[in-house]
Enzyme design. Sequence first.
Site, short mmCIF file in Angstrom:
data_model
loop_
_atom_site.label_atom_id
_atom_site.label_comp_id
_atom_site.label_asym_id
_atom_site.label_seq_id
_atom_site.Cartn_x
_atom_site.Cartn_y
_atom_site.Cartn_z
N GLN A 254 0.83 -1.12 -0.11
CA GLN A 254 -0.16 -0.16 -0.10
C GLN A 254 0.79 1.11 -0.11
OE1 GLN A 254 -3.73 -0.54 3.02
NE2 GLN A 254 -1.59 -1.85 3.77
N THR B 223 0.51 -2.81 8.75
CA THR B 223 -0.76 -2.23 8.30
C THR B 223 -1.84 -2.24 9.39
OG1 THR B 223 -2.65 -1.93 6.47
CG2 THR B 223 -1.73 -4.04 6.96
N HIS C 148 -1.39 1.69 -4.19
CA HIS C 148 -1.80 2.88 -4.21
C HIS C 148 -0.70 3.83 -5.14
CE1 HIS C 148 -3.68 1.90 -0.13
NE2 HIS C 148 -4.57 1.68 -1.12
N ASN D 17 3.04 -6.74 13.57
CA ASN D 17 2.83 -5.40 13.97
C ASN D 17 2.70 -5.29 15.48
OD1 ASN D 17 1.20 -2.94 14.53
ND2 ASN D 17 0.04 -3.35 12.68
N GLU E 278 1.01 -2.99 17.34
CA GLU E 278 -0.06 -2.92 17.92
C GLU E 278 -1.10 -4.09 17.40
OE1 GLU E 278 1.68 0.35 19.36
OE2 GLU E 278 -0.54 0.01 19.52
N CYS F 157 -2.15 19.37 -22.06
CA CYS F 157 -3.45 19.31 -22.51
C CYS F 157 -4.25 20.38 -21.51
CB CYS F 157 -4.00 17.92 -21.97
SG CYS F 157 -4.43 17.68 -20.35
C1 BV8 Z 1 -11.68 3.55 -2.97
C2 BV8 Z 1 -1.64 6.76 -1.17
C3 BV8 Z 1 -13.60 3.17 -4.06
C4 BV8 Z 1 -1.66 8.46 -1.23
C5 BV8 Z 1 -3.40 5.97 0.38
C6 BV8 Z 1 -15.99 3.84 4.92
C7 BV8 Z 1 -15.68 2.30 5.03
C8 BV8 Z 1 -14.96 1.75 4.45
C9 BV8 Z 1 -14.05 2.23 3.34
C10 BV8 Z 1 -14.29 3.69 3.06
C11 BV8 Z 1 -15.18 4.28 3.89
N1 BV8 Z 1 -15.17 5.47 3.50
C12 BV8 Z 1 -14.38 5.67 2.46
C13 BV8 Z 1 -13.98 4.35 2.16
C14 BV8 Z 1 -12.97 3.86 0.82
C15 BV8 Z 1 -11.48 4.49 1.47
C16 BV8 Z 1 -11.00 3.77 2.62
O1 BV8 Z 1 -10.69 2.76 2.81
N2 BV8 Z 1 -11.21 5.02 3.90
C17 BV8 Z 1 -10.72 4.30 5.19
C18 BV8 Z 1 -9.86 5.29 5.96
C19 BV8 Z 1 -11.99 4.15 5.90
N3 BV8 Z 1 -10.53 3.87 0.36
C20 BV8 Z 1 -10.41 4.68 -0.67
O2 BV8 Z 1 -11.10 5.60 -0.96
C21 BV8 Z 1 -9.77 4.02 -1.72
N4 BV8 Z 1 -10.46 3.99 -2.91
O3 BV8 Z 1 -12.14 2.93 -2.12
O4 BV8 Z 1 -12.24 3.83 -4.32
C22 BV8 Z 1 -14.33 3.96 -5.48
C23 BV8 Z 1 -15.43 3.24 -6.00
C24 BV8 Z 1 -16.17 3.89 -6.72
C25 BV8 Z 1 -15.74 4.95 -7.42
C26 BV8 Z 1 -14.58 5.47 -6.99
C27 BV8 Z 1 -14.04 5.16 -5.92
C28 BV8 Z 1 -8.34 4.37 -2.00
C29 BV8 Z 1 -7.54 4.30 -0.67
C30 BV8 Z 1 -6.15 4.50 -1.01
C31 BV8 Z 1 -5.71 6.08 -0.30
N5 BV8 Z 1 -4.33 6.17 -0.69
N6 BV8 Z 1 -2.04 6.26 -0.01
C32 BV8 Z 1 -0.39 8.85 -0.09
O5 BV8 Z 1 0.24 7.79 0.30
O6 BV8 Z 1 -0.22 9.88 -0.01
S1 BV8 Z 1 -3.75 5.20 1.63
C33 BV8 Z 1 -2.58 5.41 2.86
O7 BV8 Z 1 -3.36 4.64 3.89
C34 BV8 Z 1 -1.44 4.58 2.55
O8 BV8 Z 1 -1.28 4.10 1.42
C35 BV8 Z 1 -1.25 3.59 3.67
O9 BV8 Z 1 -0.28 2.68 3.24
C36 BV8 Z 1 -2.56 3.21 3.85
C37 BV8 Z 1 -2.90 2.30 4.82
O10 BV8 Z 1 -2.49 2.82 6.00
P1 BV8 Z 1 -1.39 1.76 6.52
O11 BV8 Z 1 -0.44 1.46 5.62
O12 BV8 Z 1 -2.07 0.60 7.53
O13 BV8 Z 1 -0.59 2.86 7.55
P2 BV8 Z 1 -1.35 3.09 9.15
O14 BV8 Z 1 -0.46 4.30 9.40
O15 BV8 Z 1 -2.82 3.22 8.99
O16 BV8 Z 1 -0.96 1.80 9.74
C38 BV8 Z 1 0.63 1.68 10.23
C39 BV8 Z 1 0.53 0.38 11.06
O17 BV8 Z 1 1.78 -0.15 11.18
C40 BV8 Z 1 -0.05 0.59 12.25
O18 BV8 Z 1 -0.84 -0.62 12.80
C41 BV8 Z 1 1.24 0.47 13.25
O19 BV8 Z 1 0.86 -0.30 14.58
C42 BV8 Z 1 2.23 -0.37 12.32
N7 BV8 Z 1 3.61 -0.09 12.93
C43 BV8 Z 1 4.19 0.83 13.23
N8 BV8 Z 1 5.47 0.75 13.33
C44 BV8 Z 1 5.64 -0.59 12.87
C45 BV8 Z 1 4.68 -1.29 12.55
N9 BV8 Z 1 4.54 -2.31 11.95
C46 BV8 Z 1 5.60 -3.19 11.85
N10 BV8 Z 1 6.71 -2.65 12.16
C47 BV8 Z 1 6.92 -1.39 12.97
N11 BV8 Z 1 8.20 -0.89 13.28
ZN ZN Z 2 -2.79 16.31 -19.49
#
Ligand code: BV8
Ligand code: ZN
Length: 248
Positions: free
Chosen positions: A101, A187, A119, A212, A214, A149
């Site tokens: 991701q 994640t 992503h 993870n 957590e 464009c």
């Molecule tokens: C889509 C790129 C559909 C940009 C990113 C309600 C319910 C369900 C879903 C939704 C909803 N409302 C909206 C949605 C859909 C939405 C979504 O899921 N929202 C969530 C927040 C509820 N999803 C979308 O919009 C996706 N598109 O659904 O389109 C659609 C359908 C029809 C027509 C049009 C569209 C698009 C999602 C992509 C968004 N882009 N990133 C950028 O990076 O700038 S998301 C972003 O979050 C990153 O990619 C990241 O990777 C991703 C997920 O987060 P995590 O990777 O899990 O990171 P996080 O910080 O959350 O967690 C880190 C973890 O690591 C923690 O647990 C921590 O404990 C752990 N950790 C810490 N240290 C360590 C460790 N683990 C191991 N070792 C360590 N040392």
């Molecule tokens: Zn263009």
Amino acid sequence: MQPSSELLKLLRERVATVVLTGAGISAESGIATFRGGTGSLWDKFRPEELASADGFLANPKLVWEWYQWRRRLINEAGPNPGHLTLAEMEKELPNFTLITQNVDNLHQRAGSKEVIELHGNIHRNKCQRCAAPFPDIDFEPEHLPQCPCGGSIRPDVVWFGEMLPEAALNLATQRSAKARLFFSIGTSAVVYPAADLPLIAKRCGAYLVEINPEETMLTPFADEVFSAPSGSALPEIWRHVRSGIHAS
Ligand code: BV8
Ligand code: ZN
């Protein structure tokens, strides 16, 4: 945290293995996570403000400054032992798939050859209107880059509310459905549709491992949990596989 004999057996049998990584695998490279504690990428802003097409439309300069800041952070950082171990595993396991991701390109810099980027990638740019690629553009935030464009140029990453690249999502889903062993690493498992993949694998009979420090939404479904940073858990697991140490 010793790997179980079940996990060692699956890895030594070189079964179909799929890995899904999130921001946590890059935390030990000094890249803040999205929803983590202090210093998380979202501390100052909310995801909807920055990683969304509306956010970009409303304030392209702020969004570009945020991505340029992240690019600088990533360029100063490097892959950590977690990324490097996954590159090792890809070399040794004949049926291995890495899905990320993350947009930070650290898996590729660690030597992973096939990386399914759900992503996008922060080092690529594209036109918001015609999707033309713009590999190396240089600009001052005062003069945001425009495509011939007329469309605005933006980082080639998937924003909230945007569809994931179809080919990448289809391949990731197919491989997850065929996995005998699935790792969810670093994640929080809240962003969809990526968060569906470990559940698809589990439903199709995979042994599900979570790494993870957590608990996450996925933890209750996991067969084995390493509550540890991936930078130490992954090398430890792989060392046991390679050295034939029999788990207790
Ligand atoms: C889509 C790129 C559909 C940009 C990113 C309600 C319910 C369900 C879903 C939704 C909803 N409302 C909206 C949605 C859909 C939405 C979504 O899921 N929202 C969530 C927040 C509820 N999803 C979308 O919009 C996706 N598109 O659904 O389109 C659609 C359908 C029809 C027509 C049009 C569209 C698009 C999602 C992509 C968004 N882009 N990133 C950028 O990076 O700038 S998301 C972003 O979050 C990153 O990619 C990241 O990777 C991703 C997920 O987060 P995590 O990777 O899990 O990171 P996080 O910080 O959350 O967690 C880190 C973890 O690591 C923690 O647990 C921590 O404990 C752990 N950790 C810490 N240290 C360590 C460790 N683990 C191991 N070792 C360590 N040392
Ligand atoms: Zn263009």
